[in-house]
Design a protein around this motif. Structure first.
Motif, PDB file in Angstrom:
ATOM      1  N   ILE A 136      21.743  24.532  46.461  1.00 38.19           N
ATOM      2  CA  ILE A 136      20.283  24.498  46.202  1.00 38.19           C
ATOM      3  C   ILE A 136      19.432  24.203  47.474  1.00 38.19           C
ATOM      4  O   ILE A 136      18.293  24.924  47.369  1.00 38.19           O
ATOM      5  N   GLU A 137      19.670  23.711  48.142  1.00 38.25           N
ATOM      6  CA  GLU A 137      18.878  23.451  49.288  1.00 38.25           C
ATOM      7  C   GLU A 137      19.028  24.502  50.399  1.00 38.25           C
ATOM      8  O   GLU A 137      17.797  24.970  50.767  1.00 38.25           O
ATOM      9  N   GLU A 138      20.029  25.117  50.291  1.00 34.92           N
ATOM     10  CA  GLU A 138      19.847  26.487  51.479  1.00 34.92           C
ATOM     11  C   GLU A 138      19.175  27.771  50.494  1.00 34.92           C
ATOM     12  O   GLU A 138      18.649  28.457  51.246  1.00 34.92           O
ATOM     13  N   VAL A 139      19.360  27.773  49.253  1.00 43.72           N
ATOM     14  CA  VAL A 139      18.627  28.707  48.306  1.00 43.72           C
ATOM     15  C   VAL A 139      17.047  28.444  48.397  1.00 43.72           C
ATOM     16  O   VAL A 139      16.306  29.600  49.055  1.00 43.72           O
ATOM     17  N   SER A 140      16.831  27.330  48.449  1.00 44.88           N
ATOM     18  CA  SER A 140      15.444  27.032  48.658  1.00 44.88           C
ATOM     19  C   SER A 140      14.861  27.392  50.241  1.00 44.88           C
ATOM     20  O   SER A 140      13.823  28.019  50.297  1.00 44.88           O
ATOM     21  N   LYS A 157      17.640  37.964  38.157  1.00 45.43           N
ATOM     22  CA  LYS A 157      18.632  38.490  39.129  1.00 45.43           C
ATOM     23  C   LYS A 157      18.377  38.372  40.509  1.00 45.43           C
ATOM     24  O   LYS A 157      19.372  38.068  41.664  1.00 45.43           O
ATOM     25  N   GLU A 158      17.060  38.144  40.804  1.00 47.61           N
ATOM     26  CA  GLU A 158      16.855  37.842  42.167  1.00 47.61           C
ATOM     27  C   GLU A 158      17.553  36.449  42.710  1.00 47.61           C
ATOM     28  O   GLU A 158      18.138  36.202  43.831  1.00 47.61           O
ATOM     29  N   LEU A 159      17.307  35.604  41.623  1.00 47.14           N
ATOM     30  CA  LEU A 159      17.863  34.086  42.047  1.00 47.14           C
ATOM     31  C   LEU A 159      19.611  34.200  41.893  1.00 47.14           C
ATOM     32  O   LEU A 159      20.239  33.766  42.890  1.00 47.14           O
ATOM     33  N   THR A 160      20.191  34.939  41.188  1.00 48.22           N
ATOM     34  CA  THR A 160      21.582  35.052  41.088  1.00 48.22           C
ATOM     35  C   THR A 160      22.010  35.765  42.249  1.00 48.22           C
ATOM     36  O   THR A 160      23.230  35.186  42.957  1.00 48.22           O
ATOM     37  N   ASP A 161      21.395  36.925  42.761  1.00 47.12           N
ATOM     38  CA  ASP A 161      21.764  37.397  44.063  1.00 47.12           C
ATOM     39  C   ASP A 161      21.728  36.445  45.093  1.00 47.12           C
ATOM     40  O   ASP A 161      22.637  36.342  46.032  1.00 47.12           O
ATOM     41  N   ALA A 162      20.813  35.473  45.349  1.00 44.00           N
ATOM     42  CA  ALA A 162      20.434  34.686  46.264  1.00 44.00           C
ATOM     43  C   ALA A 162      21.498  33.531  46.163  1.00 44.00           C
ATOM     44  O   ALA A 162      22.250  32.985  47.268  1.00 44.00           O
ATOM     45  N   ILE A 163      22.088  33.122  45.025  1.00 41.85           N
ATOM     46  CA  ILE A 163      23.160  32.148  45.190  1.00 41.85           C
ATOM     47  C   ILE A 163      24.412  32.633  45.505  1.00 41.85           C
ATOM     48  O   ILE A 163      25.244  32.158  46.137  1.00 41.85           O
ATOM     49  N   GLU A 164      24.675  34.074  44.894  1.00 43.36           N
ATOM     50  CA  GLU A 164      25.919  34.737  45.483  1.00 43.36           C
ATOM     51  C   GLU A 164      26.029  34.851  46.833  1.00 43.36           C
ATOM     52  O   GLU A 164      27.008  34.459  47.570  1.00 43.36           O
ATOM     53  N   ASP A 165      24.905  35.085  47.594  1.00 43.90           N
ATOM     54  CA  ASP A 165      24.576  35.152  49.098  1.00 43.90           C
ATOM     55  C   ASP A 165      25.345  33.758  49.735  1.00 43.90           C
ATOM     56  O   ASP A 165      26.122  33.629  50.478  1.00 43.90           O
ATOM     57  N   VAL A 166      24.517  32.788  49.240  1.00 47.07           N
ATOM     58  CA  VAL A 166      24.473  31.423  49.897  1.00 47.07           C
ATOM     59  C   VAL A 166      25.910  30.605  49.562  1.00 47.07           C
ATOM     60  O   VAL A 166      26.602  30.217  50.428  1.00 47.07           O
ATOM     61  N   ALA A 167      26.485  30.884  48.171  1.00 48.02           N
ATOM     62  CA  ALA A 167      27.719  30.459  47.829  1.00 48.02           C
ATOM     63  C   ALA A 167      28.784  31.268  48.212  1.00 48.02           C
ATOM     64  O   ALA A 167      29.959  30.935  47.870  1.00 48.02           O
TER      65      ALA A 167
END
Ligand SMILES: Cc1ncc(COP(=O)(O)O)c(C=O)c1O
Length: 370
Positions: free
Chosen positions: A320-324, A358-368
């Motif tokens: 959460i922190e890194e996506v933010s 989808k922009e969020l789920t892409d970001a989660i995929e990247d970070v995690a």
């Protein structure tokens, strides 16, 4: 002891994917910056009658509508004070339904819980069995429509149909995190009282609570002569009928924002909005199945909040922190200490679209690194 942390006004803008507050359109934010006017001026009557009547039209209900400064929490308290003499039945399936029960206890009512494991949905047949077998008379059955802590959408329509068989029992629905993003036919399913907060699927700033009240619930309060002062149905509704205003000074700027946003909501329609939310929920669920699992019982997943089971054991707080930091998007951990790292939640409500989710789920995929 909490120490003062000066608000600097210097914060990066974050896109909100939490279960409320949700992002608000720019022109809706701007609508709040009109010069102030008095709450007993004709202009206030124009504003308040507009937002009340537009809300009735949006919801397609013949019931009365109260819009009060405060938040949904106000109507946990007010509906209990207005309708419960002695016994209230509260099915609990997560933190918010538990809090509803707790509020009623604090008000001195006899609360019977029908307890479900977190993640499970409330079943209409259990309500029927309880009402049938109990030797008590329940003044109210109080059910949460969307349990935000677990991402469960309860079948309130079927539950309403069961409660309808008990004419002296009122049906109260907490629709705080779903109204405006998940269609509900209030009049068809015997919902005496249904309330929500402005900052969730309505995509308005926080600070207003909306409540629908059936004629029966109104009459019941009139006859009993015991009610909440601030959230008393009679006080609020009679004041509206006589003057088209609220009984005390409301948060006028938020009502101005409400007026603007409700016009957008009317354009999209109750069913249209619900369909957009259904698509977002479906997209998020499929994404969750691809990488994790869903926490709620299958078939009862919320249309506004996805509660995703962290089957990969990712560092939820860290992600959460890194996506933010990296993407300026904020989503939520699981609720409380039990679900904090075991689940995480994506609020797909308000003005979001499948594209923005989808922009969020892409970001989660990247970070995690999924
Ligand atoms: C289901 C539910 N009920 C009640 C509340 C309380 O709402 P508010 O904080 O707007 O008073 C919330 C808040 O998240 C909620 O999700």
């Amino acid at each position: 002891m909490t120490e003062k942390r000066e608000y600097t006004g210097d914060y990066p803008e974050k896109k909100l994917y939490i279960p409320g507050p949700t992002g608000v359109r720019d022109d809706v934010i701007e609508a709040m910056s009109e010069p102030m006017f008095g709450h007993r001026m004709d202009r206030m009557t124009d504003l308040y009658t507009t937002i009340v009547e537009d809300t009735k039209e949006f919801l397609g209900t013949d019931n009365d509508v109260i819009i009060l400064t405060g938040s949904g929490t106000e109507f946990w308290e007010a509906s209990t004070l207005n309708l419960v003499d002695e016994n209230i039945l509260v099915p609990t399936c997560g933190s918010f339904s538990e809090r509803h029960a707790n509020v009623a206890e604090r008000l001195g009512k006899n609360v019977d819980r029908l307890e479900y494991e977190w993640g499970q949905a409330i079943k209409p047949e259990d309500i029927r069995e309880t009402l049938e077998s109990s030797d008590k008379h329940y003044d109210v059955v109080a059910t949460v429509m969307n349990e935000s802590s677990t991402g469960v959408r309860n079948p309130i329509e079927e539950i309403g149909d069961v409660v309808a068989e008990y004419p002296d029992t009122y049906f109260v629905v907490d629709a705080v995190s779903s109204l405006g993003g998940d269609y509900v036919d209030i009049d068809e399913h015997n919902i005496d009282v249904l309330f929500a907060s402005s900052q969730k699927a309505f995509a308005m700033p926080p600070g207003l609570a909306v409540c629908t009240v059936s004629e029966d619930a109104y009459q019941r309060e009139v006859e009993k002569d015991s009610a909440s002062w601030y959230g008393g149905f009679q006080r609020c509704i009679d004041y509206y009928d006589r003057k088209g205003q609220t009984h005390s000074t409301p948060a006028i700027p938020i009502m101005l924002a409400y007026r603007k946003q409700m016009k957008y909501m009317l354009e999209e329609g109750h069913k249209g909005r619900s369909e957009r939310h259904r698509e977002m929920a479906e997209y998020t669920r499929n994404w969750a199945y691809e990488h994790f699992d869903m926490f709620p019982e299958e078939g009862y997943e919320s249309q506004t909040v996805a509660c995703i089971e962290n089957t990969q054991g990712i560092d939820v707080a860290g992600t959460i922190e890194e996506v933010s930091e990296k993407y300026d998007m904020v989503f939520s951990n699981g609720y409380g200490s039990t679900l904090g790292e075991k689940t995480f939640r994506i609020g797909h409500m308000g003005e979001h679209t499948v594209k923005s989710i989808k922009e969020l789920t892409d970001a989660i995929e990247d970070v995690a690194d999924l």
